[in-house]
Scaffold this motif. Sequence first.
Motif, mmCIF file in Angstrom:
data_model
loop_
_atom_site.group_PDB
_atom_site.id
_atom_site.type_symbol
_atom_site.label_atom_id
_atom_site.label_comp_id
_atom_site.label_asym_id
_atom_site.label_seq_id
_atom_site.Cartn_x
_atom_site.Cartn_y
_atom_site.Cartn_z
ATOM 1 N N GLN A 80 0.934 -1.115 0.049
ATOM 2 C CA GLN A 80 0.016 0.002 0.085
ATOM 3 C C GLN A 80 0.830 1.102 0.115
ATOM 4 O OE1 GLN A 80 -3.331 0.470 -0.344
ATOM 5 N NE2 GLN A 80 -2.638 2.824 -0.333
ATOM 6 N N ARG A 94 -5.651 10.959 -10.659
ATOM 7 C CA ARG A 94 -5.998 9.738 -9.947
ATOM 8 C C ARG A 94 -6.138 8.515 -11.126
ATOM 9 N NH1 ARG A 94 -5.335 6.879 -5.931
ATOM 10 N NH2 ARG A 94 -4.889 5.364 -7.751
ATOM 11 N N SER A 99 -4.423 1.363 -8.242
ATOM 12 C CA SER A 99 -5.152 1.355 -7.051
ATOM 13 C C SER A 99 -4.286 1.300 -5.978
ATOM 14 C CB SER A 99 -6.194 0.395 -7.346
ATOM 15 O OG SER A 99 -5.434 -1.116 -7.265
ATOM 16 N N GLN A 100 -3.169 1.014 -5.843
ATOM 17 C CA GLN A 100 -2.527 0.593 -4.579
ATOM 18 C C GLN A 100 -1.714 2.061 -4.277
ATOM 19 O OE1 GLN A 100 1.080 -1.157 -7.103
ATOM 20 N NE2 GLN A 100 1.418 -1.533 -4.994
ATOM 21 N N SER A 102 -2.078 6.231 -3.293
ATOM 22 C CA SER A 102 -3.028 7.138 -3.066
ATOM 23 C C SER A 102 -1.838 8.603 -2.825
ATOM 24 C CB SER A 102 -3.616 7.041 -1.799
ATOM 25 O OG SER A 102 -2.912 7.017 -0.409
#
Length: 285
Positions: A80, A94, A99-100, A102
């Motif tokens: 993550q 974005r 997806s991992q 942020s």
Amino acid sequence: MSFEDKSQRYLENGYALGRGYASSLRLNFQHHLLRELLGYSIHPDIVSNGNLPPNPHIADMGTGTGQWLIDVGHEIPSAQLDGFDISKDQFPSRAWLPSQISLDELDITKPIPSSLEGKYDVVHVQLFLCVVQKDGPMVILKNLSKMLKPGGFLQWVEYDPTSFKVVSPDPLLKQNANDQHVQIIRGPQGVATTWPSKLLSHFESVGFEQVTSNAYPVPTELYAPFMQCHLCAAEEVSFTAMKNDGPEAQGPTFRKLLAEIYKECQTGVTMAESPVVTVGRKSAI
């Protein structure tokens, strides 16, 4: 004119480098140059011997365009990955990120949110030379330590101005502009920019264990791209953090020096350097 003018007086009210597309391109290129020089994204001492859990939480402070996180995502697909920066202006869309990953805004010089305390197995910092103020990196280091889990690792990649020196294939070649550039970066008596060479002791002062610090001399085949990155960054500073209210103002005068530096570089004269990577482990207790 000195580095202290750029990194201290102006940075108290903002960021001395640009945040537009040209600056982002320079930042991306700079990232890939350092990756080529170091040969890794995360130091081998961190990823070896089962130091990381199967699904590690990893943070990148001052993430900029997020390129370091993207590389790490390829290397550790189960991780993550959270990137933080004081500004989101250089964040990729974005929609373009795995997806991992942020990305979020955070000022690491201020107290960190309780939600981030003790969250990460690895925290990475890269190129804060124009962020750290006169009082040094201790406030930032303490905040970074708070973000780590017990036993987590901090990796700090930094330019070390004390390693900067002018090199030439011929002692008869002109190198005055490069000499002046090195002195500007170091500041008066070099006091503004000595902290990167002391990161090992700073880590230990905060309580990090197993601290190592390694220098990576830039090889001759990378002199040109490293020089080009430095000149691009310096030009950004001249527009962002210097006065440009006339042809004799600080900004235009500095850009004339940069043009002279580039001319000297075309003859083989340039600024050699050895970026430093410092790694430490937070106590498991």
